[in-house]
Write an enzyme that holds these catalytic residues in place. Structure first.
Site, PDB file in Angstrom:
ATOM      1  N   GLU A 133       0.784  -1.266  -0.100  1.00 35.86           N
ATOM      2  CA  GLU A 133      -0.045   0.031   0.096  1.00 35.86           C
ATOM      3  C   GLU A 133       0.643   1.223   0.112  1.00 35.86           C
ATOM      4  O   GLU A 133       0.686   2.097   0.920  1.00 35.86           O
ATOM      5  CB  GLU A 133      -0.946   0.052   1.230  1.00 35.86           C
ATOM      6  CG  GLU A 133      -2.034  -1.360   1.253  1.00 35.86           C
ATOM      7  CD  GLU A 133      -2.949  -1.449   2.345  1.00 35.86           C
ATOM      8  OE1 GLU A 133      -2.554  -0.802   3.368  1.00 35.86           O
ATOM      9  OE2 GLU A 133      -3.734  -2.412   2.392  1.00 35.86           O
ATOM     10  N   ASN A 174       2.202  -5.021  -3.209  1.00 35.47           N
ATOM     11  CA  ASN A 174       0.747  -5.377  -3.105  1.00 35.47           C
ATOM     12  C   ASN A 174      -0.202  -4.372  -2.559  1.00 35.47           C
ATOM     13  O   ASN A 174       0.421  -3.305  -1.744  1.00 35.47           O
ATOM     14  CB  ASN A 174       0.645  -6.401  -1.534  1.00 35.47           C
ATOM     15  CG  ASN A 174      -0.382  -7.075  -1.393  1.00 35.47           C
ATOM     16  OD1 ASN A 174      -1.049  -7.747  -2.252  1.00 35.47           O
ATOM     17  ND2 ASN A 174      -1.092  -6.927  -0.187  1.00 35.47           N
ATOM     18  N   HIS A 210     -10.144  -6.938  -2.103  1.00 33.03           N
ATOM     19  CA  HIS A 210     -11.241  -6.714  -0.859  1.00 33.03           C
ATOM     20  C   HIS A 210     -12.439  -6.032  -1.694  1.00 33.03           C
ATOM     21  O   HIS A 210     -12.630  -4.929  -2.210  1.00 33.03           O
ATOM     22  CB  HIS A 210     -10.958  -5.748   0.185  1.00 33.03           C
ATOM     23  CG  HIS A 210      -9.730  -6.372   1.035  1.00 33.03           C
ATOM     24  ND1 HIS A 210      -9.796  -7.262   1.934  1.00 33.03           N
ATOM     25  CD2 HIS A 210      -8.566  -6.119   0.844  1.00 33.03           C
ATOM     26  CE1 HIS A 210      -8.844  -7.592   2.291  1.00 33.03           C
ATOM     27  NE2 HIS A 210      -7.772  -6.614   2.096  1.00 33.03           N
ATOM     28  N   GLU A 239      -5.915 -11.107  -1.324  1.00 36.83           N
ATOM     29  CA  GLU A 239      -6.584 -10.812  -0.234  1.00 36.83           C
ATOM     30  C   GLU A 239      -8.304 -10.816  -0.341  1.00 36.83           C
ATOM     31  O   GLU A 239      -8.811  -9.828  -0.050  1.00 36.83           O
ATOM     32  CB  GLU A 239      -6.264  -9.504   0.645  1.00 36.83           C
ATOM     33  CG  GLU A 239      -4.676  -9.515   0.863  1.00 36.83           C
ATOM     34  CD  GLU A 239      -4.324  -7.950   1.697  1.00 36.83           C
ATOM     35  OE1 GLU A 239      -5.177  -7.578   2.310  1.00 36.83           O
ATOM     36  OE2 GLU A 239      -3.224  -7.913   1.602  1.00 36.83           O
ATOM     37  N   ASP A 241     -12.097 -10.887  -0.485  1.00 42.22           N
ATOM     38  CA  ASP A 241     -13.295 -10.969   0.113  1.00 42.22           C
ATOM     39  C   ASP A 241     -14.536 -10.241  -0.509  1.00 42.22           C
ATOM     40  O   ASP A 241     -14.148  -9.209  -1.148  1.00 42.22           O
ATOM     41  CB  ASP A 241     -13.362 -10.877   1.912  1.00 42.22           C
ATOM     42  CG  ASP A 241     -12.407  -9.785   2.235  1.00 42.22           C
ATOM     43  OD1 ASP A 241     -12.500  -8.600   1.254  1.00 42.22           O
ATOM     44  OD2 ASP A 241     -12.200  -9.630   3.309  1.00 42.22           O
TER      45      ASP A 241
HETATM   46  C1  GLA Z   1      -5.113  -4.678   4.207  1.00 39.78           C
HETATM   47  C2  GLA Z   1      -3.614  -5.314   4.634  1.00 39.78           C
HETATM   48  C3  GLA Z   1      -3.945  -6.814   5.220  1.00 39.78           C
HETATM   49  C4  GLA Z   1      -5.222  -6.766   6.291  1.00 39.78           C
HETATM   50  C5  GLA Z   1      -6.459  -6.082   5.322  1.00 39.78           C
HETATM   51  C6  GLA Z   1      -7.767  -6.018   6.251  1.00 39.78           C
HETATM   52  O1  GLA Z   1      -5.798  -5.177   3.099  1.00 39.78           O
HETATM   53  O2  GLA Z   1      -2.841  -5.646   3.468  1.00 39.78           O
HETATM   54  O3  GLA Z   1      -2.913  -7.299   5.930  1.00 39.78           O
HETATM   55  O4  GLA Z   1      -4.677  -5.944   7.348  1.00 39.78           O
HETATM   56  O5  GLA Z   1      -6.032  -4.719   5.018  1.00 39.78           O
HETATM   57  O6  GLA Z   1      -7.460  -5.366   7.528  1.00 39.78           O
END
Ligand code: GLA
Length: 324
Positions: A133, A174, A210, A239, A241
């Site tokens: 990030e 990422n 996400h 990641e 969801d």
């Molecule tokens: C971000 C981070 C993860 C996790 C998610 C959800 O995407 O990369 O490690 O903390 O947030 O909290």
């Protein structure tokens, strides 16, 4: 595929890494969680244990207890591990107050951290989210402690330091919100292009995915994947969801969620993405339920298994996509 085959068996059958973010305490305390992780997934990302906060009780010490437990569990069950994450602005240790340190001290601290952690898991962690990030929502470089101390070069150095200690590892950048072609992914694209131009040892880009409220268009995800691949990079979904805005879920929410999981899996398979990780195992432990005001903003059932650890329609959609 027989109906009895687990997700893992289907994924293994086509050499796909289907992963999940794993919580160290749940793995220790809950037999059914443990069984689900090892039966249904062939890849594991420590949900928190490898982040700087949990790893660093004080300036000069490390606590590898949880991280070791997760890595050892993965090895014992023949699962691959995505190391997450070495350099991030969130979940830094509570004692860590950047203004206590000079820029040079921060640089040396980060170097020591990256090299110690990558070095410890040289034989067991083959993929790292080196930087998480670094791009802000408006596409500029995020003003983090690392950026303030070192400028954009903090990424260059972090990748180089990791590469020095483990030249065989796959090193990833990422980020979230950069899943489809959009302004944020344009900025990520520009960033990784600059890194590559400077000869930084970057192997891949992780798309967090996400899908909260707004879901990216799977065709656009595929197009986005292809443009990163055209730079010579690998791409993974790291990641995933899938949630609706709270109070706005349709009657067929679970089916729509399932369809979206399946569509993203199809986009992965069409483009040659060989890894998809869900951010958690069962809905009861989803981060959305406990993180800030997210539980008020989104539905808290974003994963493949429900609160009682039963497979949901999304589970079947992922299995279906992997078996065609
Ligand atoms: C971000 C981070 C993860 C996790 C998610 C959800 O995407 O990369 O490690 O903390 O947030 O909290």
């Amino acid at each position: 595929m027989s109906n009895q085959d687990s997700l893992r068996e289907v994924a293994d059958g086509r050499a796909f890494d289907l992963g999940t973010a794993v919580d160290a305490a749940a793995l220790r305390d809950d037999v059914s969680y443990r069984d689900t992780v090892r039966t249904e997934f062939n890849a594991l990302t420590p949900e928190n244990a490898l982040k700087m906060g949990p790893l660093r009780p004080s300036l000069n010490t490390y606590d590898f207890t949880d991280a070791d437990a997760l890595v050892n569990f993965a090895r014992a069950n023949d699962m691959t591990v995505r190391g997450h994450t070495l350099v991030w602005h969130n979940q830094t240790p509570e004692w860590f107050q950047p203004w206590d340190y000079t820029d040079d001290q921060l640089r040396r601290f980060l170097r020591e951290h990256v090299q110690t952690v990558v070095g410890r898991y040289r034989r067991s962690v083959g993929t790292w989210d080196v930087v998480n990030e670094a791009v802000a929502d408006d596409g500029t470089m995020r003003e983090t402690v690392w950026y303030d101390a070192m400028g954009e070069q903090y990424l260059d150095r972090a990748f180089e330091w990791a590469n020095e200690v483990n030249p065989d590892a796959d090193l990833y950048y990422n980020d979230y919100g950069a899943d489809a072609v959009n302004e944020k992914s344009d900025a990520v694209y520009d960033l990784v292009e600059r890194l590559l131009d400077r000869g930084v040892p970057l192997d891949g880009v992780g798309l967090q995915l996400h899908a909260l409220g707004e879901w990216p268009d799977p065709d656009s995800v595929a197009e986005n994947v292809r443009r990163f691949q055209a730079l010579g990079l690998d791409v993974q979904v790291t990641e995933m969801d899938v949630a609706f805005p709270a109070g706005e879920e349709p009657d067929d929410a679970l089916e729509r969620q399932a369809e979206f999981y399946g569509d993203v899996l199809d986009a992965c398979l069409d483009t040659g993405v060989d890894t998809l990780v869900t951010w958690g195992v069962d809905d009861a432990r989803s981060w959305i339920r406990s993180f800030r005001d997210f539980s008020e903003r989104y539905t808290g059932d974003p994963l493949l298994f429900d609160e009682r650890n039963r497979p949901k329609p999304a589970y079947r959609a992922v299995r279906e996509a992997l078996s065609t």
